[in-house]
Design an enzyme around this catalytic site. Structure first.
Site, PDB file in Angstrom:
ATOM      1  N   PHE A   1      46.910  56.095  41.362  1.00  0.00           N
ATOM      2  CA  PHE A   1      47.018  55.609  40.130  1.00  0.00           C
ATOM      3  C   PHE A   1      48.244  55.053  39.608  1.00  0.00           C
ATOM      4  O   PHE A   1      49.302  55.421  40.112  1.00  0.00           O
ATOM      5  CB  PHE A   1      46.114  56.587  39.355  1.00  0.00           C
ATOM      6  CG  PHE A   1      44.775  56.943  40.035  1.00  0.00           C
ATOM      7  CD1 PHE A   1      43.796  56.065  40.051  1.00  0.00           C
ATOM      8  CD2 PHE A   1      44.911  58.225  40.676  1.00  0.00           C
ATOM      9  CE1 PHE A   1      42.362  56.517  40.590  1.00  0.00           C
ATOM     10  CE2 PHE A   1      43.441  58.337  41.184  1.00  0.00           C
ATOM     11  CZ  PHE A   1      42.358  57.449  41.418  1.00  0.00           C
ATOM     12  N   CYS A   2      47.918  54.138  38.577  1.00  0.00           N
ATOM     13  CA  CYS A   2      49.331  53.829  37.784  1.00  0.00           C
ATOM     14  C   CYS A   2      49.954  54.892  37.531  1.00  0.00           C
ATOM     15  O   CYS A   2      49.702  55.831  37.197  1.00  0.00           O
ATOM     16  CB  CYS A   2      48.493  53.374  36.363  1.00  0.00           C
ATOM     17  SG  CYS A   2      49.869  52.640  35.232  1.00  0.00           S
ATOM     18  N   PRO A   3      51.488  54.606  37.841  1.00  0.00           N
ATOM     19  CA  PRO A   3      51.928  53.423  38.079  1.00  0.00           C
ATOM     20  C   PRO A   3      52.042  53.548  39.560  1.00  0.00           C
ATOM     21  O   PRO A   3      53.124  52.621  40.149  1.00  0.00           O
ATOM     22  CB  PRO A   3      53.212  53.578  37.452  1.00  0.00           C
ATOM     23  CG  PRO A   3      53.705  54.930  37.333  1.00  0.00           C
ATOM     24  CD  PRO A   3      52.321  55.742  37.289  1.00  0.00           C
ATOM     25  N   GLY A   4      51.522  54.178  40.452  1.00  0.00           N
ATOM     26  CA  GLY A   4      51.711  54.342  41.908  1.00  0.00           C
ATOM     27  C   GLY A   4      51.711  52.850  42.715  1.00  0.00           C
ATOM     28  O   GLY A   4      52.914  52.446  43.191  1.00  0.00           O
TER      29      GLY A   4
ATOM     30  N   ASP B   1      43.311  50.615  41.995  1.00  0.00           N
ATOM     31  CA  ASP B   1      43.518  51.088  40.509  1.00  0.00           C
ATOM     32  C   ASP B   1      43.364  49.876  39.577  1.00  0.00           C
ATOM     33  O   ASP B   1      43.952  48.677  39.682  1.00  0.00           O
ATOM     34  CB  ASP B   1      44.958  51.796  40.142  1.00  0.00           C
ATOM     35  CG  ASP B   1      45.077  52.160  38.935  1.00  0.00           C
ATOM     36  OD1 ASP B   1      44.296  52.720  38.223  1.00  0.00           O
ATOM     37  OD2 ASP B   1      46.138  51.618  38.285  1.00  0.00           O
TER      38      ASP B   1
END
Ligand SMILES: Cc1cc2nc3c(=O)[nH]c(=O)nc-3n(C[C@H](O)[C@H](O)[C@H](O)COP(=O)(O)OP(=O)(O)OC[C@H]3O[C@@H](n4cnc5c(N)ncnc54)[C@H](O)[C@@H]3O)c2cc1C
Lengths: 379, 79
Positions: free
Chosen positions: B16-19, B43
């Site tokens: 998920f953000c910021p992944g 995401d």
């Protein structure tokens, strides 16, 4: 009798050790903590050191004084983890074996990962650096100040924002506000990675005339020219640069099978097991769980690990409460004696209240009460 | 997109953000100028953040493709 070995005498290590000591009888297990440092540091206090609001020396206590007396404490640095033989090797060559292993070695700020950052930048993420910044701020007479996050991941994600707010208050009180331009930088497209926190923080930055530079991934610091350069091509001139360095896990974990190249232990986000190892767990900053690296994270993780170890020793079934649900709780200091609180878990993002004085004084009280409540596993 | 040869691809589905964005940034740092990079993200935030970052950093977004409900972003490192 089982041997439980905990590496790390910081927040997570002390919580797990003391929780286990409370739950287990002396003839059930020998609990050993290995800590590289004799001292336990209350790191959140370092936020206030640069402003002279805390004395770095008052933020440490001997690890021994925080552990129950039946816990064995070894001061030494683990240099190698040999999980096949269930042992660790220390820097003096000693070997310590275990039946159960808990890794709580924290995280390390690594300014050397960004060219020029060690030479040109300052931060407050170690005792030494927070004191050095205190000395710099004593001499500060105004200029361009760039404050930001120099790389992900880093611990205590809100601390750079808190520092920015406290810095603005500090220079205003010194009568230097009109001589100082402040810029806050963040690697993502917002001032913080959690939208509800960014929604509270951004208007405060704007109100206080603090420039915002988002999508700023620090690439290089040209210390002699006093310029901070981003991967995105932005160049910021500075007189004073305060950048939180990217962090890594500790050296003996970097590239180890149970961790990634940067030393973050591959951790099951619910059971906190390290990979497939049923007798190894990790907690606190050293995990690779995509959640805040914070003392409060370790605080909520600790009991989950302790319960699993006790159940295993006693051959008991695990209760449903034996999973970590991602609970994190942090204060957000916004300056001028106000703060808010950020409380969330894997399934519920935080909802923030407007910053207020009550939360600020709660944080101040918590800073003092920490020693009695947290590492001792009293709450 | 048939003619584009992808130099390096990363499947960031499930992160998920910021992944996914951080994964792209890591790839851009490691890549050579002219390399074509692909990141697959599930995401929702990536739809906005990835193209915005590519524009800010002045690289080139060559395209977006649907991959089993996720989006594959194809980016050229231009400098
Ligand atoms: C400026 C600042 C402000 C912060 N503010 C907050 C806040 O407001 N709220 C919050 O929740 N968190 C805050 N934190 C983060 C918090 O301090 C850490 O997340 C927390 O201490 C992590 O606990 P840990 O047990 O994982 O690691 P640590 O507490 O860092 O402990 C690591 C331990 O491992 C030992 N160790 C390391 N390597 C070895 C080795 N090779 N062998 C043996 N022992 C080793 C160390 O000596 C140490 O005892 C802040 C941090 C900073 C720097």
């Amino acid at each position: 009798m089982k041997n439980i070995l905990i590496i790390g005498g910081g927040t997570g290590g002390c919580i797990v050790a003391n929780t286990l000591a409370k739950k287990l009888d002396d003839d059930e297990a020998q609990i050993t903590v290995i800590s590289a440092s004799e001292q336990h540091h209350y790191q959140p206090g370092w936020l206030y050191v640069p402003f002279g609001r805390e004395d770095a020396r008052s933020l440490t206590r001997p690890v021994r004084s925080l552990l129950k007396k039946q816990i064995n404490l070894l001061i030494g640095k683990v240099e190698q983890l040999d999980n096949e033989n269930q042992q660790v090797i220390l820097d003096n060559g000693d070997t310590v074996t275990y039946d159960y292993l808990v890794i709580a070695t924290g995280s390390v700020p690594c300014p050397q990962d960004i060219p020029g950052l060690s030479e040109g930048g300052n931060h407050f993420y170690t005792e030494k650096d927070s004191f050095a910044l205190y000395q710099i701020l004593q001499e500060f007479r105004g200029g361009k100040v760039v404050i930001g996050v120099g790389g992900l991941p880093y611990k205590c994600p809100v601390a750079p924002l808190e520092f920015t707010f406290l810095f603005e208050e500090f220079i205003k009180e010194k009568g230097l506000r009109d001589k100082t331009e402040i810029t806050y930088t963040f690697p993502l497209n917002a001032v913080f990675n959690i939208p509800s926190v960014a929604e509270v923080a951004e208007p405060i930055l704007q109100e206080r005339n603090i420039n915002i530079e988002t999508f700023f991934n620090l690439e290089e610091v040209k210390a002699d020219e006093k310029k901070a350069l981003s991967l995105e091509g932005t160049e910021l001139d500075y007189d004073l640069l305060i950048m939180i360095p990217p962090h890594r896990g500790v050296p003996f974990l970097q590239g180890h099978d149970i961790a990634d190249a940067k030393g973050w232990v591959k951790t099951n986000k619910q059971t906190l097991h390290a990979g497939d190892h049923k007798n190894i767990w990790a907690l606190g900053d050293t995990t690779d769980i995509p959640i805040s690296k914070a003392g409060s994270t370790a605080h909520f993780e600790g009991p989950v690990i302790a319960k699993q170890i006790v159940a295993d020793i006693r051959g008991q079934e695990l209760g449903e409460d034996c999973v970590y649900e991602g609970h994190v709780m942090c204060f957000l200091e916004t300056g001028y004696s106000k703060a808010s609180i950020i409380d969330f878990d894997y399934s519920s993002p935080p909802v923030l209240k407007a910053p207020n004085a009550l939360m600020h004084y709660q944080k101040m009280a918590f800073n003092k009460a920490y020693w009695y409540l947290i590492p001792t596993a009293t709450i | 997109m048939e003619n584009v040869v992808i130099t390096k691809e990363s499947d960031a589905r499930g992160s998920f953000c910021p992944g996914p964005l951080m994964e792209l940034i890591r790839m851009v740092r490691d890549a050579e100028v002219g390399d074509v990079l692909a990141v697959i993200s599930s995401d929702a935030g990536s739809q906005k953040d990835l193209p915005a970052w590519v524009a800010k950093a002045k690289h080139e977004l060559l395209g977006q493709e649907d991959v089993d409900g996720a989006v594959k972003f194809i980016i050229k490192k231009t400098h």
